[in-house]
Design an enzyme around this catalytic site. Structure first.
Site: not given
Ligand SMILES: [Fe+2]
Lengths: 310, 252
Positions: A229, A177, A226, A216, A231
């Site tokens: 995905h 991110y 995870r 990640y 969000h």
């Molecule tokens: Fe996330």
């Protein structure tokens, strides 16, 4: 606001700061997980006395707790109809332990004047045309697999949600991110921020161009990853229809291991979080297409459409 | 760039809507039902907002809902705390008190950044991330006295499904049905505390002795179960902090 978080290492998805693995998923971590989900294996409490020294749970432990959570939800739904939304006290997702209410929610019913039956409105000033294309927000093209993600936002009646705000955010193709609390040692991409927004059209449709995000790691438990995905944040006509959720990609092998996806206890409901690959939506020599429709829970705005007067 | 081909039938049923039991079969005898036709499609489940929304959802001036210089503006502020009493530095609060206008997150078409509110229109919508101390501030107009409250929606890392509450500002309407139904101790959690003229304090507690009253609305999946005895929150009426106290020391 992101700066502030550095002072506090206790936040989960900062991957890789493993200096103190027990920290991240935050205090709740070692609390007797059974206390929320009441799975039977809690008969054997984890190392009494110094819970914070307790080892970071293994995937096996988390997977057992996921299974126990699902079994409990199934048992609580003798008619076979489980809740669509995740319980807020889902023990395998460690951060939930101290962040869910213990009292039952208080029903607000039969009040047509309730503020929550109307909702904020957004318009042309709130979105620019480029906001829906996450691959064009910088001087160059981001790395990764270009994708189109589209679908419709609907109410439970099937009525489309028109002209409402859809916001998305995601990791880059490497699983990182553009947020300074994300210290996962995967490369940042100078050509990708990972934020988009648009207004739905008259059919409730949204469309984004982006790149497929990477999986990640996070620190809920040992070897926690995870699944990839995106969000999503959605508004309906009523504030009570507000939804924040995550869209997943079909066939991801990480699904069964992830306590966040698995916090939705019903397989059918989990399936509704997974987009469909749609070959007809793929653009030749350009992008792969994924389709994901979203249904907002909750009451619509009252039929005397208060938006008309705004 | 290239627009996606628009060759999909627009009336197709949503994907992932297999023909399993729709939500309206979820009857509980003591619950008023909304009409079955209102529940044709099962909803998309909620998922946590996670820790990384900070560069996506907040926007400059998100907490400045009152028009610039408005003489009647008030300030609401407080802290979000978890079940151990610790501040929650990664919660996101949304406030709604319409009827509103567009323009909460006006964009700058030149830079692609945020232009800020125009300072005149009252959009009725605010969005405020908590700071490192769990603190938040909202500058807005007082809700009309006959309503008395501002609606709040709470998101946070660790929260799988958002929570609604209300901030009642000033003397609440005497016949407010929600407040009337609550025992005094719980009712108090919804009342902003006056600090000085125009300034009110309101803390949000996810859990614990001061746990905020959180709401569920008719017509949502959860409203079907809000009063059912088998709700997973049912047995946990205590503060439940006993097992957690020990965690604290090792946090620092
Ligand atoms: Fe996330």
């Amino acid at each position: 606001m992101t700066l502030a978080h550095d002072a506090d290492p206790a936040h989960d998805a900062d991957p890789a700061h493993d200096a103190d693995p027990a920290h991240d998923a935050d205090p709740a971590h070692d609390a007797d997980p059974a206390q929320d989900a009441a799975p039977p294996q809690d008969a054997a409490p984890p190392q009494g006395g110094t819970p914070k020294q307790d080892a970071t749970p293994t995937q096996e432990r988390i997977s057992e707790e996921i299974a126990a959570g699902h079994a409990a939800a199934e048992a609580a739904a003798p008619d076979g109809v489980q809740r669509h939304h995740p319980p807020r006290d889902f023990a395998p997702y460690r951060s939930s332990a101290l962040r869910h209410p213990r009292h039952q929610l208080v029903p607000v019913s039969g009040d047509p004047e309730a503020m929550e039956l109307s909702g904020p409105v957004f318009g042309a000033t709130d979105v620019t045309a480029l906001d829906a294309d996450l691959t064009r927000q910088h001087a160059g093209e981001p790395l990764g697999e270009r994708i189109t993600v589209t679908g419709r936002v609907l109410e439970r009646t099937g009525r489309p949600v028109r002209g409402q705000l859809v916001e998305i955010w995601q990791a880059n193709a490497s699983g990182r991110y553009a947020h300074q609390r994300d210290q996962h040692p995967a490369p940042l991409d100078p050509h990708f921020t990972g934020v988009g927004r648009c207004l739905t059209d008259d059919e409730g449709r949204y469309t984004f161009t982006t790149v497929r995000p990477g999986a990640y790691p996070w620190r809920n438990h040992v070897n926690a990853w995870r699944p990839a995905h995106i969000h999503f944040s959605l508004f309906g006509t009523a504030f009570a229809q507000r939804l924040v959720t995550q869209m997943y990609f079909p066939g991801d092998p990480l699904f069964p291991y992830d306590p966040i996806l698995q916090s939705v206890t019903d397989q059918r409901a989990r399936d509704r979080l997974v987009a469909a690959y749609d070959h007809a939506l793929s653009t030749p020599e350009w992008a792969l297409g994924y389709r994901w429709d979203i249904v907002l829970d909750g009451p619509s705005a009252t039929p005397t459409d208060p938006e008309e007067e705004r | 760039m290239k627009p996606p081909p628009d060759d999909q039938p627009t009336d197709r049923a949503p994907n992932r809507m297999p023909g399993h039991a729709p939500g309206h079969t979820r009857h509980r005898a003591n619950q008023p039902r909304i009409p079955a036709q209102g529940r044709e499609l099962p909803p998309t489940p909620s998922q946590t907002v996670g820790p990384f929304y900070g560069y996506a959802l907040p926007f400059p001036g998100g907490g400045q809902v009152a028009p610039v210089g408005h003489p009647g503006a008030i300030t609401l502020h407080g802290t979000v705390r978890d079940g151990a009493g610790e501040p929650v530095p990664d919660a996101l609060l949304e406030f709604w008190q319409g009827p509103g206008r567009p323009g909460s997150l006006r964009r700058d078409p030149v830079t692609g950044g945020f232009a800020g509110r125009n300072g005149v229109d009252f959009t009725g919508f605010g969005r405020v991330p908590t700071d490192a101390d769990g603190g938040w501030v909202l500058r807005t107009l007082p809700p009309p006295p006959e309503r008395g409250y501002v609606s709040v929606c709470v998101f946070a890392r660790g929260l799988t499904h958002h929570l609604f509450t209300r901030v009642y500002v000033g003397a609440p309407p005497p016949d407010d049905p929600l407040l009337a139904a609550l025992p005094e101790e719980r009712r108090r959690t919804l009342l902003a505390v006056p600090v000085e003229p125009g300034l009110y304090h309101f803390d949000i507690h996810f859990q614990g002795g001061k746990e905020t009253v959180f709401l569920v609305f008719d017509g949502t999946d959860e409203s079907d179960e809000s009063e059912s005895p088998d709700g997973s929150d049912g047995p946990e009426q205590s503060d439940g902090l006993d097992g957690l106290d020990g965690l604290h020391g090792s946090d620092g």
